[in-house]
Design an enzyme around this catalytic site. Structure first.
Site, PDB file in Angstrom:
ATOM      1  CG  HIS A   1      -9.548  -1.548  -5.312  1.00 31.70           C
ATOM      2  ND1 HIS A   1     -10.167  -1.674  -4.081  1.00 31.70           N
ATOM      3  CD2 HIS A   1     -10.482  -1.802  -6.240  1.00 31.70           C
ATOM      4  CE1 HIS A   1     -11.428  -2.004  -4.285  1.00 31.70           C
ATOM      5  NE2 HIS A   1     -11.645  -2.084  -5.579  1.00 31.70           N
TER       6      HIS A   1
ATOM      7  CE1 TYR B   1      -3.826  -2.273   0.206  1.00 35.59           C
ATOM      8  CE2 TYR B   1      -2.771  -3.202   2.160  1.00 35.59           C
ATOM      9  CZ  TYR B   1      -3.744  -3.257   1.177  1.00 35.59           C
ATOM     10  OH  TYR B   1      -4.642  -4.299   1.151  1.00 35.59           O
TER      11      TYR B   1
HETATM   12  O1  CA2 Z   1      -5.887  -1.888  -2.586  1.00 37.05           O
HETATM   13  C1  CA2 Z   1      -6.849  -1.372  -1.993  1.00 37.05           C
HETATM   14  O2  CA2 Z   1      -7.080  -0.168  -1.985  1.00 37.05           O
HETATM   15  C2  CA2 Z   1      -7.800  -2.266  -1.192  1.00 37.05           C
HETATM   16  O3  CA2 Z   1      -9.131  -1.776  -1.386  1.00 37.05           O
HETATM   17  C3  CA2 Z   1      -7.389  -2.127   0.258  1.00 37.05           C
HETATM   18  C4  CA2 Z   1      -8.140  -3.056   1.205  1.00 37.05           C
HETATM   19  C5  CA2 Z   1      -8.158  -4.493   0.691  1.00 37.05           C
HETATM   20  O4  CA2 Z   1      -8.993  -5.287   1.512  1.00 37.05           O
HETATM   21  C6  CA2 Z   1      -8.621  -4.576  -0.742  1.00 37.05           C
HETATM   22  O5  CA2 Z   1      -8.533  -5.925  -1.160  1.00 37.05           O
HETATM   23  C7  CA2 Z   1      -7.763  -3.705  -1.650  1.00 37.05           C
HETATM   24  C8  CA2 Z   1      -7.479  -3.107   2.582  1.00 37.05           C
HETATM   25  C9  CA2 Z   1      -7.386  -1.794   3.272  1.00 37.05           C
HETATM   26  C10 CA2 Z   1      -6.575  -1.940   4.521  1.00 37.05           C
HETATM   27  O6  CA2 Z   1      -5.384  -1.229   4.328  1.00 37.05           O
HETATM   28  C11 CA2 Z   1      -4.407  -1.271   5.262  1.00 37.05           C
HETATM   29  C12 CA2 Z   1      -3.216  -0.730   4.909  1.00 37.05           C
HETATM   30  C13 CA2 Z   1      -2.164  -0.726   5.776  1.00 37.05           C
HETATM   31  C14 CA2 Z   1      -2.321  -1.253   7.043  1.00 37.05           C
HETATM   32  C15 CA2 Z   1      -3.518  -1.823   7.400  1.00 37.05           C
HETATM   33  C16 CA2 Z   1      -4.568  -1.808   6.514  1.00 37.05           C
END
Ligand code: CA2
Length: 150
Positions: free
Chosen positions: A101, A23
């Site tokens: 996303h 991310y």
């Molecule tokens: O890639 C994306 O933006 C997602 O929507 C993010 C979601 C995931 O469940 C999707 O499959 C893809 C997860 C968000 C949580 O993000 C975090 C990032 C860093 C630490 C904890 C959570």
């Protein structure tokens, strides 16, 4: 001034604290700044929100639909892969919804390859990191026929 909604789903409040290889290092506050700066170029204002609760996200989709918003940028996060209720809310709203996303959901676990939002979204973007939000806002501005300010 025309408004766009940027809605973020569960756990995105934790952005920047874990899994930077997936991310990146930006926080949700950084995403908000990017969205506001991008929208400002088109003279648009932003309602930027995050919730860990499905029903609250659905209420906000309805709220956007009731007002004069130009559209919605939606990162439904984990609900993307499971929520028929968010699918139904997006289908019901008479606004363009751009699905975003941060990561490339098609290059990850198989359960992330399914999106309940994609079939009712105007467009979907994934894998551009947080720049996907700026691209989505630029796309919404183009759909609304709003040119960048000089
Ligand atoms: O890639 C994306 O933006 C997602 O929507 C993010 C979601 C995931 O469940 C999707 O499959 C893809 C997860 C968000 C949580 O993000 C975090 C990032 C860093 C630490 C904890 C959570």
């Amino acid at each position: 001034m025309t408004t766009i909604y940027v809605l973020n789903g569960p756990n995105l409040n934790l952005l920047g604290t874990r899994e930077p290889e997936i991310y990146g290092h930006a926080s949700l506050a950084d995403v908000e700044k990017l969205c506001r700066a991008t929208a400002e170029r088109f003279g648009l204002t932003v309602e930027f929100r995050q919730s860990n609760h499905e029903g609250e996200i659905i209420d906000w989709i309805h709220e956007a639909g009731r007002g004069n918003a130009a559209g919605i940028v939606l990162n439904a996060a984990g609900y993307t892969h499971t929520s028929i209720a968010i699918h139904d809310a997006v289908a019901a709203v008479r606004l363009p919804v751009i699905e975003v996303h941060i990561s490339n959901i098609f290059a990850r676990e198989s359960f992330r390859r399914r999106s309940t939002v994609a079939s009712v979204a105007k467009a979907s973007l994934c894998g551009f990191g947080i720049d996907g939000y700026a691209l989505a806002i630029t796309g919404l501005a183009a759909l609304a026929g709003v040119a960048a300010k000089s």
